[in-house]
Design a protein around this motif. Structure first.
Motif, PDB file in Angstrom:
ATOM      1  N   VAL A 152     -13.757 -47.662  66.419  1.00 20.07           N
ATOM      2  CA  VAL A 152     -12.404 -47.714  66.963  1.00 20.07           C
ATOM      3  C   VAL A 152     -12.435 -47.549  68.478  1.00 20.07           C
ATOM      4  N   ALA A 153     -11.369 -48.021  69.110  1.00 19.14           N
ATOM      5  CA  ALA A 153     -11.200 -47.874  70.547  1.00 19.14           C
ATOM      6  C   ALA A 153      -9.749 -47.548  70.824  1.00 19.14           C
ATOM      7  N   ILE A 154      -9.509 -46.920  71.952  1.00 21.42           N
ATOM      8  CA  ILE A 154      -8.131 -46.606  72.326  1.00 21.42           C
ATOM      9  C   ILE A 154      -7.308 -47.894  72.359  1.00 21.42           C
ATOM     10  N   GLY A 155      -6.156 -47.861  71.714  1.00 22.07           N
ATOM     11  CA  GLY A 155      -5.280 -49.026  71.634  1.00 22.07           C
ATOM     12  C   GLY A 155      -5.338 -49.757  70.315  1.00 22.07           C
ATOM     13  N   ASP A 156      -6.384 -49.507  69.509  1.00 26.38           N
ATOM     14  CA  ASP A 156      -6.477 -50.139  68.188  1.00 26.38           C
ATOM     15  C   ASP A 156      -5.342 -49.649  67.284  1.00 26.38           C
ATOM     16  N   TYR A 157      -4.857 -50.554  66.451  1.00 27.81           N
ATOM     17  CA  TYR A 157      -3.902 -50.173  65.410  1.00 27.81           C
ATOM     18  C   TYR A 157      -4.677 -50.127  64.104  1.00 27.81           C
ATOM     19  N   VAL A 158      -4.625 -48.990  63.422  1.00 22.63           N
ATOM     20  CA  VAL A 158      -5.484 -48.799  62.261  1.00 22.63           C
ATOM     21  C   VAL A 158      -4.688 -48.335  61.046  1.00 22.63           C
ATOM     22  N   GLN A 159      -5.217 -48.654  59.887  1.00 24.71           N
ATOM     23  CA  GLN A 159      -4.737 -48.093  58.624  1.00 24.71           C
ATOM     24  C   GLN A 159      -5.884 -47.273  58.044  1.00 24.71           C
ATOM     25  N   LEU A 160      -5.591 -46.032  57.677  1.00 30.12           N
ATOM     26  CA  LEU A 160      -6.625 -45.112  57.239  1.00 30.12           C
ATOM     27  C   LEU A 160      -6.314 -44.542  55.861  1.00 30.12           C
ATOM     28  N   THR A 161      -7.349 -44.358  55.086  1.00 27.38           N
ATOM     29  CA  THR A 161      -7.252 -43.674  53.800  1.00 27.38           C
ATOM     30  C   THR A 161      -8.170 -42.464  53.858  1.00 27.38           C
TER      31      THR A 161
END
Length: 304
Positions: free
Chosen positions: A158-167
């Motif tokens: 990941v990097a700053i600014g990424d949009y992520v979905q986490l489980t």
């Protein structure tokens, strides 16, 4: 309930060390209730009560099962009664995970949530990153919209600014609400139309409740701050600040312990103190790190 590793050949389990409330002996154990559980134990076998009641007869009350799967290290729980299908994670916003109290109301729950990455600590010991809800920071309420993600498996992805979905599984660590995410628990959905979070412009929060509502969020603190302690700067790269234009004062310098003035000074210190940290968690004074430039010591923009 308590997890324990047991000898598959024979064993006994006692509930309550002060007074025997229940006792279970299996296979070749010499300690049991009425009749020893006769089924042979193994590394793939579990013992479960046959009908949920206790008749004080181990052989009658228990049976061996091989389909039971316990909660795993990632916190995924499994259905009661020995089923093998894990309970599906629940979809929650970061605000719902954080809740309004000192601890998350979802501790121990496996959740799915989304957010923008606002900080990444891939080196130095924290082994995680921070996510914050889309659009957060412009308006505030009594629940934080950001969350620390402990994930050695995905922090490099990941990097700053990424949009992520986490489980992952929700927990509390030293007062910090966090989400533990294992390999495979990260995806990056399309963020089209979503607004990244912005730093919340706030005066320094003086109470625990006010700080809890901003936990892990981007902030742009308003007002003056004064350097008050640099003892740890040469060790861990942190600088203690005091909100306002005056440094903190040792209460004993101005009053006797137990007096109102002493208590007031200690309370003022607790309300105004904040540690400015570099997020690295390395010891700069060690021989291996002594050549690394210290943070915040700059000829151009020193912390003052």
């Amino acid at each position: 309930s308590t997890a324990a590793a047991l000898n598959p050949a024979a064993g006994s389990v006692v509930s309550d060390s002060d007074e025997i409330v229940d006792l279970f002996g299996y296979t070749k154990s010499n300690t049991y209730e009425t009749t020893v559980e006769s089924a042979a134990g193994s590394v793939t076998t579990a013992f479960a009560r046959t009908d949920g009641i206790d008749t004080d007869n181990n052989d009658a009350d228990f049976s061996a099962v091989t389909t039971f799967v316990p909660t795993n290290s990632a916190g995924t729980s499994y259905s009661a009664g020995g089923g093998t299908d894990p309970q599906p994670p629940v979809s929650k916003t970061i605000s719902e995970i954080q809740g309004t109290g000192a601890a998350s109301p979802l501790v121990g729950t496996t959740v799915v949530t989304t957010g923008f990455v606002t900080a990444v600590y891939s080196t130095g010991g924290f082994k995680g990153y921070v996510i914050e809800s889309a659009g957060a920071g412009a308006t505030l309420d009594d629940s934080s919209d950001a969350l620390f993600v402990y994930s050695p498996d995905t922090v490099a992805s990941v990097a700053i600014g990424d949009y992520v979905q986490l489980t992952g599984s929700v927990s509390e660590y030293s007062g910090l609400t966090e989400l533990s995410v294992a390999a495979g628990g990260l995806t990056k959905p399309d963020a089209t139309g979503l607004t990244p979070p912005v730093p919340a412009k706030v005066s320094w929060p003086a109470t625990d409740a006010a700080r809890e509502s901003l936990e892990s969020m981007l902030v742009e603190p308003q007002g003056d701050f004064t350097v008050t302690d640099t003892y740890d700067t040469n060790y861990y790269g942190s600088v203690v600040l005091a909100s306002g234009k005056t440094p903190l004062i040792t209460p004993g310098e101005i009053a006797e312990p137990g007096t109102t003035a002493y208590t007031d000074a200690a309370a003022d210190n607790a309300a105004r103190m904040v540690t400015l940290d570099d997020g690295a968690s390395i010891n700069f004074s060690s021989s291996a790190n002594s050549s690394i430039p210290l943070p915040y010591l700059s000829l151009d923009k020193p912390v003052r």
